[in-house]
Each structure stands twice: as C-alpha cells, then as structure tokens.
Design a protein around this motif. Structure first.
Motif: not given
Lengths: 304, 138
Positions: A6, A83-85, A102, A104-107, A109-110, A113, A127-128, B105, B107, B111, B132-133
């Motif tokens: 972000d 999976s993304v992970s 990606h 998907k929002e937050g991917a 960030y995952v 981790m 998202h960002n 939308r 993640i 997952e 996450y989002c």
C-alpha cells in the motif's frame, strides 16, 4: 526485509527519496546499469497487464538484472488450483524480489506472509496499485516541480478507480492541495474515501458533475475511464459518457501549464487529437513508471 | 423474576438489549455442560434495560469476541460467591475468525485456509476492516 503493498506504507520522506532516485536515473542511466547485476525479479501476473508488467521487466533489465515469471494465471500452477501462498513459497526460492498482480484483493498481503523475498503489489483487484501512484507522483513532481500547492481534478470513474483512491490518499499527506472530484452521481468517490481521508486530513475538495465548469482552475487533470459496465442502465451511460471525453475544444479554457494525466489504458475518454497538445503528459507518465520502478526495486533490494 | 447468584463462574453484565443472544450464540454457550442463564431485558438503573449472561463455571472466554459484539460489557469473575475480578471491555484492536469478509473479490473468498482477521480502524465509530482487502465489516 520490506515489501510494498500500500502506498501509505512509505513515509513522505521515503517517497521523496524514491522520486529523487528516479530523477537521477533519468539524468544518469548508465550509473544504474549494473546495480542489480546477478539479481532476479519474478513478475507473477495472475491477470493481464501491458504497462505494469513490461515496465517492471524493463526496469529490472535496465538495472542489469534478470526476469522470470508468467503473464497469465493459465500458464502457472494456479490453473491447477495452487494457492497464492504455495505459489509464493515456491517462487521466492528462485527470485530475489517479486512483483505480483492478482485479481483478488489482499493477495499480495497474503504473499508477504509466506515470502522469503520482498513483494511488490502490482495491483490487486480494485484495491491497491502503489507503483501506479509512485508513477503519478513522479510525473506531477517532474511537471510541477513540487508535490504541494496545486489544484488537481480527478475526472471520470471515481468510485471504482483504484488509482484515484491511492493518489488521493498519497496526496493527502502533502500541503495546500485542493481537489476537484468530477464525476456523475453514479461514480462519485466512495464515502469512506471522503470520511477517512479527505475529511480527516482537512483537505479542501468539492464535487462537480461537469468538467467544463472547473477546467480553468486546474493545474493537473487526472482522467479515468468511465466504464459502461458500471452503470445500472444503458440510458444513464449514454447520457453521461460524452460529458467526460476530453477534446481539444474542452481544453480551450484550461491553463497553459495544465498537466493531463491518465493511468491508461484509455478507450475514448481522451480524444487522440489531444495527444499532440503539449499539456498531454500521459505517455511521459508511462515512461516515468519504468524509472520509479527501478528506484523501488533498488530500495527493496537494498542496493545503493 | 429472581435468579440466584452463582458461587463460581462468570457474569457478563451491562450487555445492550439484543446483544445477549448474539454473544450466547457466538460463544456457543449452549454447548457447555454447566448451568448458563441468559437474561433478556433486565431492568438497569444505568441503561434502562440490559441483557445478562451467567455461567456457573470458571471457563475460558474469548473476551475479544465479546468486546467486538458489545464493547460496553462488564465481565465479573466470581469465586466463592464473591466478585474477585471485574473487567470493563473495550473494542479489541483485532478480531480473528469471528466475522467473515463479505467482499467477493477478497482473497479470503478463494483461499480457504486463511484466517478471517479484522482490524479496528475507527474506535469512535466502531469500524472494523478486513486485514486483507480493507472492506468494512458488516
């Protein structure tokens, strides 16, 4: 180890430093041509992109590094349901830094981790998209010589446009910036952007529905695409779509040093006749994107 | 209506009317083997009406869940008929696996192994956003 998910993870000092490095790269490209020799960038694009992926790859090549990756999810194990992970765990064994997009929002960030190496968010759904914001900031800095004391108009789809939300939040940390939000009622900036950014930071802003009424006030015009699929009925779209097409005629009342920006791709919201106007800066913006990504890659790899 | 006090256990007091049932369900108190009393719309000098939950065993409770549902709750720990500890809850900074992100939308929608974590972003308005989002919890 740092990642960038972000834009607000960077302090204004860090942003200014990145823009300074980007400017130095523009002036002295040969100085940077071996900075990332022996390093590998993985570009993991789970959805299509032209500018972002190619600019990341060009940036790494110009730093003397190498690139590996994929440009669509179908050509990765993600198509088999990985999976993304797990994808990130695997790729971070091969690369020194990862740029990922990606749907998907937050991917991303995952990804941070699970990764052994820095992650750069190259766009996650609506998202960002922090490197687009860095690109926008570098373009503004180069065109205006500063990141404060101007009036910027955001025009078009201000509801779903992630680049608009990111740029608003990045600019809200600089002083004396006025914002004019130009959009149909259906595509106004979401309430949370107004409440949690503009109101909280005391930014002077106003919302209008036509470009003509504010054109003469603007120092920067940030255009976005009004997408047909965002409207509930076609009649509304037809009523509004032409209002937000920028033409040479509409620029008659604009300042002579206006800078017109657009994150691209454009469809028809900026007439091609505007491209020859010296105030059109959106293709300079594309070029700036490569340089600021070079600066960012170096920062995250801690290369000096 | 008279309910006898408990000798050992926990009393959740000052629950906003209507939240008692949600706390009872979310903490799955119906699955406990001990006596549990859920009192709805009890009279309260401070609040007018309130809900109360009494649990007749000193069990481990997830106070973050209670604080998320109702940050005004008072938790009384009772031993040998006396209140030995009293806590006034606040909205917790993080809430894990209590609410699910509704953003299609996000993640977390694909997952399955990811924990659903929400972060308090506005204490005054009680706004929680997905880690996450960043979608607002509904």
């Amino acid at each position: 180890m740092r990642s960038l998910i972000d834009i607000l993870e960077l302090t204004t000092d860090e942003i200014n430093e990145l823009l300074d490095v980007a400017n130095d790269i523009i002036d002295n490209p040969s100085k940077y041509s071996e900075k990332c020799h022996g390093k590998k960038l993985a570009t993991l694009f789970f959805e299509p992109s032209t500018r972002t992926r190619l600019s990341f790859e060009a940036a790494m090549y110009e730093l003397g590094g190498n690139v590996l990756g994929f440009s669509e999810a179908q050509s990765s194990s993600s198509a088999k349901g990985e999976s993304v992970s797990d994808t990130i765990r695997t790729v971070s064994c091969y690369a020194d830094i990862i740029a990922m997009r990606h749907p998907k929002e937050g991917a991303p960030y995952v990804a941070t981790m699970k990764s052994r190496v820095p992650i750069i968010n190259a766009g996650d759904g609506g998202h960002n998209h922090p490197t687009q914001t860095l690109t926008d900031l570098l373009t503004i800095k180069r065109e205006k010589g500063r990141l404060n004391g101007f009036t910027i108009g955001f025009c078009g789809d201000l509801k779903f446009g992630r680049t608009v939300h990111s740029l608003i939040s990045a600019l809200s940390r600089y002083e004396n910036i006025k914002m004019v939000l130009i959009s149909p009622d259906e595509l106004k900036v979401p309430e949370y952007v107004k409440e949690e950014i503009l109101d909280k930071k005391g930014i002077e802003y106003r919302e209008v529905t036509t470009l003509d009424e504010v054109m003469g006030e603007l120092d920067i015009l940030y255009m976005t695409r009004v997408q047909k699929e965002r409207f509930f009925n076609e009649a509304d779209y037809l009523r509004l779509k032409d209002t937000y097409i920028l033409t040479p005629e509409k620029l008659n009342s604009a300042k002579s040093d206006l800078a017109i920006l657009h994150p691209l791709p454009r469809v028809n919201e900026i007439s091609v006749a505007v491209d020859d106007d010296p105030r059109a800066k959106y293709f300079d913006q594309v070029l700036n994107g490569k340089y600021v990504r070079m600066a960012l890659i170096m920062k995250l790899l801690e290369v000096r | 209506m008279i309910l006898s006090p408990i000798d050992n256990g926990i009393v959740l007091d000052h629950i906003k009317p209507g939240n008692g049932f949600e706390i009872y369900n979310t903490l799955k108190l119906s699955e406990l083997n001990c006596q549990v009393a859920l009192i709805l719309n009890a009279q309260s000098i401070k609040m007018g009406r309130k809900d109360i939950i009494k649990i007749a065993e000193p069990i481990d409770l997830d106070l973050d869940v209670i604080g998320y549902i109702d940050p005004g709750v008072t938790v009384n720990f009772v031993k040998d008929g006396k209140v030995v500890k009293r806590m006034h809850l606040e909205a917790p900074e993080l809430v894990k696996d209590v609410i699910k992100c509704k953003n299609p939308r996000c993640i977390t929608s694909t997952e399955q192994e990811l924990r659903h974590i929400f972060k308090l972003t506005d204490r005054e308005k009680g706004v929680y956003r997905c880690m996450y989002c960043e979608s607002k919890a509904k």
